[in-house]
Design a protein around this motif. Structure first.
Motif, PDB file in Angstrom:
ATOM      1  N   TRP A  33      -4.514   9.045  -1.386  1.00 57.50           N
ATOM      2  CA  TRP A  33      -5.561   8.185  -1.939  1.00 57.50           C
ATOM      3  C   TRP A  33      -6.271   8.864  -3.113  1.00 57.50           C
ATOM      4  O   TRP A  33      -6.653   8.209  -4.090  1.00 57.50           O
ATOM      5  N   SER A  34      -6.434  10.176  -3.046  1.00 61.86           N
ATOM      6  CA  SER A  34      -7.074  10.875  -4.166  1.00 61.86           C
ATOM      7  C   SER A  34      -6.182  10.847  -5.396  1.00 61.86           C
ATOM      8  O   SER A  34      -6.684  10.789  -6.533  1.00 61.86           O
ATOM      9  N   ALA A  35      -4.856  10.889  -5.198  1.00 61.99           N
ATOM     10  CA  ALA A  35      -3.945  10.766  -6.343  1.00 61.99           C
ATOM     11  C   ALA A  35      -4.103   9.411  -7.005  1.00 61.99           C
ATOM     12  O   ALA A  35      -4.095   9.299  -8.245  1.00 61.99           O
ATOM     13  N   LEU A  36      -4.275   8.369  -6.198  1.00 61.41           N
ATOM     14  CA  LEU A  36      -4.509   7.041  -6.761  1.00 61.41           C
ATOM     15  C   LEU A  36      -5.844   6.994  -7.503  1.00 61.41           C
ATOM     16  O   LEU A  36      -5.947   6.412  -8.587  1.00 61.41           O
ATOM     17  N   ALA A  37      -6.863   7.627  -6.935  1.00 58.03           N
ATOM     18  CA  ALA A  37      -8.166   7.675  -7.598  1.00 58.03           C
ATOM     19  C   ALA A  37      -8.072   8.386  -8.942  1.00 58.03           C
ATOM     20  O   ALA A  37      -8.673   7.962  -9.939  1.00 58.03           O
ATOM     21  N   LEU A  38      -7.321   9.466  -9.007  1.00 55.55           N
ATOM     22  CA  LEU A  38      -7.129  10.183 -10.268  1.00 55.55           C
ATOM     23  C   LEU A  38      -6.434   9.302 -11.298  1.00 55.55           C
ATOM     24  O   LEU A  38      -6.789   9.316 -12.484  1.00 55.55           O
ATOM     25  N   ALA A  39      -5.434   8.526 -10.845  1.00 53.16           N
ATOM     26  CA  ALA A  39      -4.717   7.645 -11.767  1.00 53.16           C
ATOM     27  C   ALA A  39      -5.634   6.556 -12.311  1.00 53.16           C
ATOM     28  O   ALA A  39      -5.640   6.279 -13.509  1.00 53.16           O
ATOM     29  N   VAL A  40      -6.425   5.947 -11.442  1.00 50.20           N
ATOM     30  CA  VAL A  40      -7.340   4.884 -11.872  1.00 50.20           C
ATOM     31  C   VAL A  40      -8.400   5.436 -12.821  1.00 50.20           C
ATOM     32  O   VAL A  40      -8.703   4.841 -13.867  1.00 50.20           O
ATOM     33  N   LEU A  91       0.830  -1.212   0.000  1.00 52.33           N
ATOM     34  CA  LEU A  91       0.000   0.000   0.000  1.00 52.33           C
ATOM     35  C   LEU A  91       0.856   1.251   0.000  1.00 52.33           C
ATOM     36  O   LEU A  91       0.566   2.225  -0.708  1.00 52.33           O
ATOM     37  N   GLY A  92       1.927   1.241   0.788  1.00 51.61           N
ATOM     38  CA  GLY A  92       2.803   2.407   0.840  1.00 51.61           C
ATOM     39  C   GLY A  92       3.448   2.693  -0.501  1.00 51.61           C
ATOM     40  O   GLY A  92       3.470   3.849  -0.957  1.00 51.61           O
ATOM     41  N   LEU A  93       3.959   1.665  -1.146  1.00 49.49           N
ATOM     42  CA  LEU A  93       4.581   1.860  -2.455  1.00 49.49           C
ATOM     43  C   LEU A  93       3.554   2.314  -3.491  1.00 49.49           C
ATOM     44  O   LEU A  93       3.850   3.166  -4.345  1.00 49.49           O
ATOM     45  N   MET A  94       2.355   1.766  -3.427  1.00 52.96           N
ATOM     46  CA  MET A  94       1.321   2.134  -4.385  1.00 52.96           C
ATOM     47  C   MET A  94       0.922   3.604  -4.235  1.00 52.96           C
ATOM     48  O   MET A  94       0.814   4.338  -5.234  1.00 52.96           O
ATOM     49  N   LEU A  95       0.749   4.066  -3.007  1.00 53.21           N
ATOM     50  CA  LEU A  95       0.360   5.458  -2.783  1.00 53.21           C
ATOM     51  C   LEU A  95       1.489   6.412  -3.160  1.00 53.21           C
ATOM     52  O   LEU A  95       1.247   7.483  -3.731  1.00 53.21           O
ATOM     53  N   ALA A  96       2.734   6.031  -2.837  1.00 53.03           N
ATOM     54  CA  ALA A  96       3.866   6.878  -3.210  1.00 53.03           C
ATOM     55  C   ALA A  96       3.979   6.992  -4.727  1.00 53.03           C
ATOM     56  O   ALA A  96       4.215   8.082  -5.269  1.00 53.03           O
ATOM     57  N   THR A  97       3.790   5.875  -5.429  1.00 53.72           N
ATOM     58  CA  THR A  97       3.846   5.892  -6.893  1.00 53.72           C
ATOM     59  C   THR A  97       2.747   6.766  -7.466  1.00 53.72           C
ATOM     60  O   THR A  97       2.974   7.550  -8.403  1.00 53.72           O
ATOM     61  N   ALA A  98       1.542   6.671  -6.890  1.00 53.46           N
ATOM     62  CA  ALA A  98       0.425   7.485  -7.376  1.00 53.46           C
ATOM     63  C   ALA A  98       0.715   8.970  -7.205  1.00 53.46           C
ATOM     64  O   ALA A  98       0.431   9.777  -8.105  1.00 53.46           O
ATOM     65  N   MET A  99       1.286   9.347  -6.069  1.00 53.45           N
ATOM     66  CA  MET A  99       1.629  10.756  -5.839  1.00 53.45           C
ATOM     67  C   MET A  99       2.669  11.250  -6.843  1.00 53.45           C
ATOM     68  O   MET A  99       2.538  12.342  -7.412  1.00 53.45           O
ATOM     69  N   VAL A 100       3.699  10.442  -7.073  1.00 46.56           N
ATOM     70  CA  VAL A 100       4.756  10.851  -7.998  1.00 46.56           C
ATOM     71  C   VAL A 100       4.221  10.956  -9.416  1.00 46.56           C
ATOM     72  O   VAL A 100       4.482  11.943 -10.134  1.00 46.56           O
ATOM     73  N   VAL A 101       3.458   9.955  -9.844  1.00 48.67           N
ATOM     74  CA  VAL A 101       2.919   9.965 -11.215  1.00 48.67           C
ATOM     75  C   VAL A 101       1.985  11.150 -11.421  1.00 48.67           C
ATOM     76  O   VAL A 101       2.072  11.860 -12.432  1.00 48.67           O
ATOM     77  N   ALA A 102       1.092  11.390 -10.451  1.00 52.74           N
ATOM     78  CA  ALA A 102       0.154  12.511 -10.582  1.00 52.74           C
ATOM     79  C   ALA A 102       0.893  13.840 -10.630  1.00 52.74           C
ATOM     80  O   ALA A 102       0.529  14.741 -11.404  1.00 52.74           O
ATOM     81  N   THR A 103       1.940  13.966  -9.837  1.00 49.69           N
ATOM     82  CA  THR A 103       2.691  15.226  -9.805  1.00 49.69           C
ATOM     83  C   THR A 103       3.493  15.432 -11.088  1.00 49.69           C
ATOM     84  O   THR A 103       3.488  16.531 -11.659  1.00 49.69           O
ATOM     85  N   VAL A 104       4.185  14.392 -11.544  1.00 48.54           N
ATOM     86  CA  VAL A 104       4.974  14.510 -12.774  1.00 48.54           C
ATOM     87  C   VAL A 104       4.068  14.829 -13.959  1.00 48.54           C
ATOM     88  O   VAL A 104       4.395  15.673 -14.803  1.00 48.54           O
ATOM     89  N   ARG A 105       2.934  14.179 -14.009  1.00 44.19           N
ATOM     90  CA  ARG A 105       1.987  14.448 -15.105  1.00 44.19           C
ATOM     91  C   ARG A 105       1.485  15.886 -15.047  1.00 44.19           C
ATOM     92  O   ARG A 105       1.387  16.563 -16.074  1.00 44.19           O
ATOM     93  N   ALA A 106       1.190  16.366 -13.843  1.00 40.01           N
ATOM     94  CA  ALA A 106       0.698  17.743 -13.706  1.00 40.01           C
ATOM     95  C   ALA A 106       1.770  18.753 -14.089  1.00 40.01           C
ATOM     96  O   ALA A 106       1.478  19.780 -14.710  1.00 40.01           O
ATOM     97  N   VAL A 107       3.023  18.466 -13.717  1.00 36.32           N
ATOM     98  CA  VAL A 107       4.115  19.365 -14.102  1.00 36.32           C
ATOM     99  C   VAL A 107       4.269  19.391 -15.616  1.00 36.32           C
ATOM    100  O   VAL A 107       4.414  20.458 -16.234  1.00 36.32           O
ATOM    101  N   GLY A 108       4.228  18.212 -16.243  1.00 37.98           N
ATOM    102  CA  GLY A 108       4.370  18.144 -17.691  1.00 37.98           C
ATOM    103  C   GLY A 108       3.259  18.866 -18.426  1.00 37.98           C
ATOM    104  O   GLY A 108       3.499  19.475 -19.480  1.00 37.98           O
ATOM    105  N   ARG A 109       2.070  18.809 -17.885  1.00 39.85           N
ATOM    106  CA  ARG A 109       0.922  19.449 -18.533  1.00 39.85           C
ATOM    107  C   ARG A 109       0.658  20.857 -18.005  1.00 39.85           C
ATOM    108  O   ARG A 109      -0.311  21.501 -18.418  1.00 39.85           O
TER     109      ARG A 109
END
Length: 410
Positions: A393-400, A337-355
């Motif tokens: 958790w909301s970052a994970l929801a956005l990714a899904v 769960l910890g790795l999944m949430l950390a990955t979701a935060m990083v992915v959501a942030t990198v995507r937001a920076v890129g866009r």
């Protein structure tokens, strides 16, 4: 009695205190007042409450309400950014969070902090998109956050920066006036509480024990320099195999040795010194705490590389704030769960920076800023990161939800 105090309840005139921020004690007192229930008549509140059903029931209701607020805030934020599916999924994930449920069954402020941090994210989101109707609410939520968690002060300049960036099209004079008024409104509650503590306890602090937190972190730096960052990271990873490897290879480290007897670990050694200094005749407890904080900061500056090495291990510890749900037993899902949430935060942030999505960055900013603060200034106990879980958790929801939308377009 209408005063923030951690004196024994038998005192007729409780001595004012700054031992912690005032928001949760005030809410707990309000819950007892609204319920018409007397608070526990003992200073051992945490041990007493489960046996005192009348005093405990209002706090359970308060914590359940705060969890609902955190889930609703996560739903509103994720829904605004990712649509109904993201919002609904964020609500369900936050409402089902095992860590938030665990803190809601205790006299702890994590549920209030989780709700408040989530609302602060909504406030920054509203500022980022220029929602005039929500501006006053955003100002109020962000301004009061330091009274729930003192490190919430970090979000005040972030709010001014977000508002400044969003208002780039306004004339420069109007933009400067708006930023100045926003900054003034944001710091007012904290300034009033600083004034209260200056008058009541003689020190302009938001809460006591800030120096202790820094001193504990300085001790972590020394331990990492002695045993290595890998030793700490393995000991703080929620896998029995990793912890066993840390114990076998570095038996003297004692990262998890919280036994009241014996030498203890970095935290207990620092706490004992801190308490001993404060108990000395004529000692000013807050002055002692400030001295511990200054000494720790001096050590950070003198050994920046040691501090950075320790930060890596502390960051690993902070990834695992979420706990494994009871239905998963005998399996422990905390690591995954910890790795999944950390990955979701990083992915959501990198995507937001890129866009260049300012709204998404504003929404996630409280989690990032507070996490980085704890990485640099505290030992980052997992419970320190529990208030950040709704945003994770909301970052994970956005990714899904984003994956679902992509597949439907195909």
């Amino acid at each position: 009695h209408g005063v923030l105090s951690f004196a024994p309840p038998t005192e007729a005139s409780p001595t004012p205190s700054a031992y912690r921020e005032p928001a949760y004690p005030a809410l707990a007192a309000l819950a007892w007042r609204v319920a018409g229930t007397a608070p526990p008549s003992t200073s051992e509140v945490i041990a007493w409450l489960p046996r005192d059903v009348r005093a405990w029931r209002p706090l359970r209701a308060l914590n359940a309400l705060l969890l609902a607020i955190a889930a609703m805030a996560a739903a509103l934020g994720a829904g605004r950014l990712g649509g109904r599916l993201a919002g609904g999924l964020a609500f369900a994930l936050v409402a089902a969070s095992p860590a938030l449920h665990a803190t809601s069954t205790q006299l702890m402020s994590e549920n209030l902090a989780a709700a408040h941090v989530s609302l602060a994210g909504l406030g920054l989101l509203a500022l980022s998109v220029g929602e005039r109707r929500a501006r006053l609410g955003a100002l109020l939520v962000l301004a009061l956050l330091p009274l729930t968690r003192a490190e919430g002060l970090l979000l005040l300049p972030a709010a001014v920066a977000v508002d400044w960036r969003q208002g780039a099209a306004r004339p420069a004079p109007a933009r400067r006036w708006a930023a100045a008024l926003l900054a003034l409104g944001l710091v007012l509650p904290s300034a009033l509480w600083l004034a209260r503590n200056t008058l009541r306890v003689g020190h302009p602090v938001l809460s006591d024990r800030g120096g202790l937190a820094l001193a504990v972190r300085a001790e972590v730096d020394l331990e990492v320099a002695r045993f290595g960052a890998r030793s700490a990271a393995l000991a703080w990873t929620p896998l029995e195999g990793a912890r066993r490897a840390a114990r076998d290879r570095w038996p003297q480290a004692g990262w998890l040795d919280y036994r009241p007897t014996g030498p203890g670990n970095f935290y207990l050694r620092t706490l004992r010194r801190w308490q001993e200094e404060r108990r000395r005749p004529g000692a000013d407890p807050l002055a002692v705490d400030a001295r511990f904080g200054r000494a720790a900061l001096a050590r950070f500056v003198a050994a920046p590389w040691a501090h950075a090495r320790a930060a890596a291990a502390v960051a690993v510890r902070g990834l695992f704030a979420e706990v494994s749900p009871a239905w998963a037993r005998p399996f422990d899902l905390a690591f995954g769960l910890g790795l999944m949430l950390a990955t979701a935060m990083v992915v959501a942030t990198v995507r937001a920076v890129g866009r260049r999505e300012l709204a998404t960055l504003a929404w996630l900013a409280p989690a990032w800023l507070l996490f980085l603060f704890h990485v640099g200034a505290t030992e980052l106990l997992p419970r320190y990161a529990v208030p950040l879980l709704p945003l994770a958790w909301s970052a994970l929801a956005l990714a899904v939800a984003g994956l679902g939308a992509a597949r439907s377009q195909r």
